[in-house]
Design an enzyme around this catalytic site. Sequence first.
Site, PDB file in Angstrom:
ATOM      1  N   GLY A  39     -24.757 -18.266  15.453  1.00  0.00           N
ATOM      2  CA  GLY A  39     -26.177 -18.500  15.226  1.00  0.00           C
ATOM      3  C   GLY A  39     -26.463 -19.728  14.390  1.00  0.00           C
ATOM      4  O   GLY A  39     -25.560 -20.528  14.078  1.00  0.00           O
ATOM      5  N   GLN A  40     -27.734 -19.871  14.001  1.00  0.00           N
ATOM      6  CA  GLN A  40     -28.163 -21.078  13.272  1.00  0.00           C
ATOM      7  C   GLN A  40     -27.390 -21.231  11.958  1.00  0.00           C
ATOM      8  O   GLN A  40     -26.914 -22.310  11.629  1.00  0.00           O
ATOM      9  CB  GLN A  40     -29.668 -21.019  12.986  1.00  0.00           C
ATOM     10  CG  GLN A  40     -30.211 -22.329  12.437  1.00  0.00           C
ATOM     11  CD  GLN A  40     -31.643 -22.222  11.905  1.00  0.00           C
ATOM     12  OE1 GLN A  40     -32.227 -21.150  11.868  1.00  0.00           O
ATOM     13  NE2 GLN A  40     -32.191 -23.347  11.495  1.00  0.00           N
ATOM     14  N   ASP A  75     -18.933 -12.965  17.016  1.00  0.00           N
ATOM     15  CA  ASP A  75     -20.312 -12.873  17.497  1.00  0.00           C
ATOM     16  C   ASP A  75     -20.301 -11.987  18.732  1.00  0.00           C
ATOM     17  O   ASP A  75     -19.271 -11.848  19.400  1.00  0.00           O
ATOM     18  CB  ASP A  75     -20.875 -14.261  17.842  1.00  0.00           C
ATOM     19  CG  ASP A  75     -22.394 -14.293  17.847  1.00  0.00           C
ATOM     20  OD1 ASP A  75     -22.987 -14.865  16.909  1.00  0.00           O
ATOM     21  OD2 ASP A  75     -23.000 -13.727  18.792  1.00  0.00           O
ATOM     22  N   TYR A 115     -39.335  -6.935  11.438  1.00  0.00           N
ATOM     23  CA  TYR A 115     -38.278  -7.723  10.786  1.00  0.00           C
ATOM     24  C   TYR A 115     -38.317  -7.498   9.278  1.00  0.00           C
ATOM     25  O   TYR A 115     -37.293  -7.211   8.651  1.00  0.00           O
ATOM     26  CB  TYR A 115     -38.509  -9.198  11.117  1.00  0.00           C
ATOM     27  CG  TYR A 115     -37.534 -10.179  10.478  1.00  0.00           C
ATOM     28  CD1 TYR A 115     -36.211 -10.229  10.881  1.00  0.00           C
ATOM     29  CD2 TYR A 115     -37.972 -11.088   9.514  1.00  0.00           C
ATOM     30  CE1 TYR A 115     -35.331 -11.151  10.326  1.00  0.00           C
ATOM     31  CE2 TYR A 115     -37.104 -12.013   8.966  1.00  0.00           C
ATOM     32  CZ  TYR A 115     -35.792 -12.040   9.367  1.00  0.00           C
ATOM     33  OH  TYR A 115     -34.924 -12.951   8.824  1.00  0.00           O
ATOM     34  N   LYS A 164     -35.656  -5.776   6.634  1.00  0.00           N
ATOM     35  CA  LYS A 164     -35.094  -6.518   5.495  1.00  0.00           C
ATOM     36  C   LYS A 164     -35.300  -5.736   4.191  1.00  0.00           C
ATOM     37  O   LYS A 164     -34.422  -5.700   3.342  1.00  0.00           O
ATOM     38  CB  LYS A 164     -35.707  -7.917   5.402  1.00  0.00           C
ATOM     39  CG  LYS A 164     -35.250  -8.864   6.500  1.00  0.00           C
ATOM     40  CD  LYS A 164     -33.739  -9.081   6.501  1.00  0.00           C
ATOM     41  CE  LYS A 164     -33.285 -10.118   7.511  1.00  0.00           C
ATOM     42  NZ  LYS A 164     -31.817 -10.211   7.618  1.00  0.00           N
TER      43      LYS A 164
HETATM   44  N1  LIG Z   1     -32.631 -18.925  10.134  1.00  0.00           N
HETATM   45  C1  LIG Z   1     -33.550 -18.632   9.215  1.00  0.00           C
HETATM   46  O1  LIG Z   1     -34.532 -19.375   9.027  1.00  0.00           O
HETATM   47  C2  LIG Z   1     -33.381 -17.389   8.369  1.00  0.00           C
HETATM   48  C3  LIG Z   1     -34.272 -17.183   7.301  1.00  0.00           C
HETATM   49  C4  LIG Z   1     -34.161 -16.037   6.527  1.00  0.00           C
HETATM   50  C5  LIG Z   1     -33.122 -15.133   6.802  1.00  0.00           C
HETATM   51  N2  LIG Z   1     -32.272 -15.350   7.832  1.00  0.00           N
HETATM   52  C6  LIG Z   1     -31.249 -14.340   8.099  1.00  0.00           C
HETATM   53  O2  LIG Z   1     -29.968 -14.925   8.218  1.00  0.00           O
HETATM   54  C7  LIG Z   1     -29.186 -14.186   9.183  1.00  0.00           C
HETATM   55  C8  LIG Z   1     -28.668 -15.134  10.249  1.00  0.00           C
HETATM   56  O3  LIG Z   1     -29.778 -15.811  10.820  1.00  0.00           O
HETATM   57  P1  LIG Z   1     -29.622 -16.959  11.917  1.00  0.00           P
HETATM   58  O4  LIG Z   1     -30.797 -17.855  11.761  1.00  0.00           O
HETATM   59  O5  LIG Z   1     -28.260 -17.534  11.914  1.00  0.00           O
HETATM   60  O6  LIG Z   1     -29.853 -16.084  13.242  1.00  0.00           O
HETATM   61  P2  LIG Z   1     -29.580 -16.489  14.754  1.00  0.00           P
HETATM   62  O7  LIG Z   1     -30.526 -15.715  15.601  1.00  0.00           O
HETATM   63  O8  LIG Z   1     -29.511 -17.961  14.926  1.00  0.00           O
HETATM   64  O9  LIG Z   1     -28.107 -15.934  14.973  1.00  0.00           O
HETATM   65  C9  LIG Z   1     -27.832 -14.555  14.984  1.00  0.00           C
HETATM   66  C10 LIG Z   1     -26.532 -14.343  15.723  1.00  0.00           C
HETATM   67  O10 LIG Z   1     -26.288 -12.939  15.760  1.00  0.00           O
HETATM   68  C11 LIG Z   1     -25.722 -12.631  17.026  1.00  0.00           C
HETATM   69  N3  LIG Z   1     -25.959 -11.218  17.313  1.00  0.00           N
HETATM   70  C12 LIG Z   1     -27.121 -10.612  17.688  1.00  0.00           C
HETATM   71  N4  LIG Z   1     -26.900  -9.304  17.885  1.00  0.00           N
HETATM   72  C13 LIG Z   1     -25.594  -9.081  17.610  1.00  0.00           C
HETATM   73  C14 LIG Z   1     -24.775  -7.930  17.620  1.00  0.00           C
HETATM   74  N5  LIG Z   1     -25.244  -6.722  17.993  1.00  0.00           N
HETATM   75  N6  LIG Z   1     -23.465  -8.044  17.268  1.00  0.00           N
HETATM   76  C15 LIG Z   1     -22.969  -9.259  16.896  1.00  0.00           C
HETATM   77  N7  LIG Z   1     -23.686 -10.395  16.904  1.00  0.00           N
HETATM   78  C16 LIG Z   1     -24.990 -10.300  17.251  1.00  0.00           C
HETATM   79  C17 LIG Z   1     -26.413 -13.567  18.018  1.00  0.00           C
HETATM   80  O11 LIG Z   1     -25.615 -13.741  19.188  1.00  0.00           O
HETATM   81  C18 LIG Z   1     -26.563 -14.843  17.190  1.00  0.00           C
HETATM   82  O12 LIG Z   1     -25.490 -15.728  17.421  1.00  0.00           O
HETATM   83  C19 LIG Z   1     -30.106 -13.069   9.687  1.00  0.00           C
HETATM   84  O13 LIG Z   1     -29.902 -11.902   8.941  1.00  0.00           O
HETATM   85  C20 LIG Z   1     -31.483 -13.608   9.410  1.00  0.00           C
HETATM   86  O14 LIG Z   1     -32.436 -12.576   9.257  1.00  0.00           O
HETATM   87  C21 LIG Z   1     -32.378 -16.462   8.617  1.00  0.00           C
END
Ligand SMILES: NC(=O)c1ccc[n+]([C@@H]2O[C@H](COP(=O)([O-])OP(=O)(O)OC[C@H]3O[C@@H](n4cnc5c(N)ncnc54)[C@H](O)[C@@H]3O)[C@@H](O)[C@H]2O)c1
Length: 331
Positions: free
Chosen positions: A12-13, A35, A142, A146
């Site tokens: 992910g990101q 993942d 969401y 959290k």
């Molecule tokens: N990116 C942001 O701006 C942001 C801000 C606040 C909090 N967060 C938190 O950080 C964490 C990561 O966020 P991100 O932006 O990298 O998310 P993202 O959506 O880019 O990546 C999430 C990853 O989780 C994987 N995934 C989904 N379901 C799954 C499962 N059942 N088993 C295994 N993998 C699975 C997806 O394939 C994806 O690669 C999350 O908890 C998110 O809530 C992100």
Amino acid sequence: MPPRILVTGAAGQIGSELVAALRKRYGGDTVVATDKAATRAQVSAGVLEQLDVMHLSSVERAMKSHRIDTVYHLAAILSATGEANPDLAWDVNMDGLKNILDAASRQGVRRIFWPSSIGVFGPDAPKALAPQDAALNPTTMYGVTKVAGELLCAYYSHKHGLDVRSVRFPGLISSEARPGGGTTDYAVEIFYSALQTGRYACFLSEGTVLPMMYMPDALRAAVTLMEADPSDVTLHTGYNVGAMSFSAGELAAEIRNHLPGFQVTFAPDSRQAIADSWPRSVDDSAARRDWGWREEFDLKAMTSDMLTRLAQRLGTGQKTFNTAGGPRRKR
Ligand SMILES: NC(=O)c1ccc[n+]([C@@H]2O[C@H](COP(=O)([O-])OP(=O)(O)OC[C@H]3O[C@@H](n4cnc5c(N)ncnc54)[C@H](O)[C@@H]3O)[C@@H](O)[C@H]2O)c1
């Protein structure tokens, strides 16, 4: 001894950059990237395994076979996708987290990082400098996951002695993986459009101000908190961490300082309601006091670095965007 790390949601990101940062810091073979669905191109060289966090036995097997002592649990459903599919958000965000905590307790994992979010706040929280201990009444699924997740982490910390650490990330801006369905995704998309087409239709209104952070600061926050002395970590829910706050219009104007012809229109969609329920900034004095949190990038420094990195990656021509000395400390 370097930690033996498992990263979930590694494609992910955050994961795609965190895995590379952890491998650089602790050594390539100390990090197991996993993942549910990942391609080699999404994750830096090293071990990459398919792991669905919904399967407790698979999670436990991965921890055992790699003798994991540290987990960065990133697999989740984000805010906009979660509002479109609340059942999926509940299942992945709650059952996935509980599986990680249960498996970790049984397999002797020492420390867990799990990102919470500014999504914990609801419309009743103060909009400016939302306090660490504000009442948490989110209006999105969401946010509900959290808040419940923070409480679950604190429960496992005091009940099972698991050292779970968390920050409430604001919207994250990054130049590698595209964001995965959040309300702040506009602040990444806008850079791609600026470089590739010169125009962007923003799904939030021009005046919408949200807390944001550049990915290098987010990675540093995660690693700094995870390396902090246990006696300094007084919270096992989620630390507020701030870096910068700007409106969609201010970001467009900052990009226009580098690309004067860039045109932005504003057409708010359903994500506007989510953004309106969140604060404009957070009070992160607990993180600053406990483990020395300090951001490096403000709006100007982030914008020039983002444009430079993205232009290189996309091959759009211009090499540098007036980086003005790189990262800049605000305070
Ligand atoms: N990116 C942001 O701006 C942001 C801000 C606040 C909090 N967060 C938190 O950080 C964490 C990561 O966020 P991100 O932006 O990298 O998310 P993202 O959506 O880019 O990546 C999430 C990853 O989780 C994987 N995934 C989904 N379901 C799954 C499962 N059942 N088993 C295994 N993998 C699975 C997806 O394939 C994806 O690669 C999350 O908890 C998110 O809530 C992100």
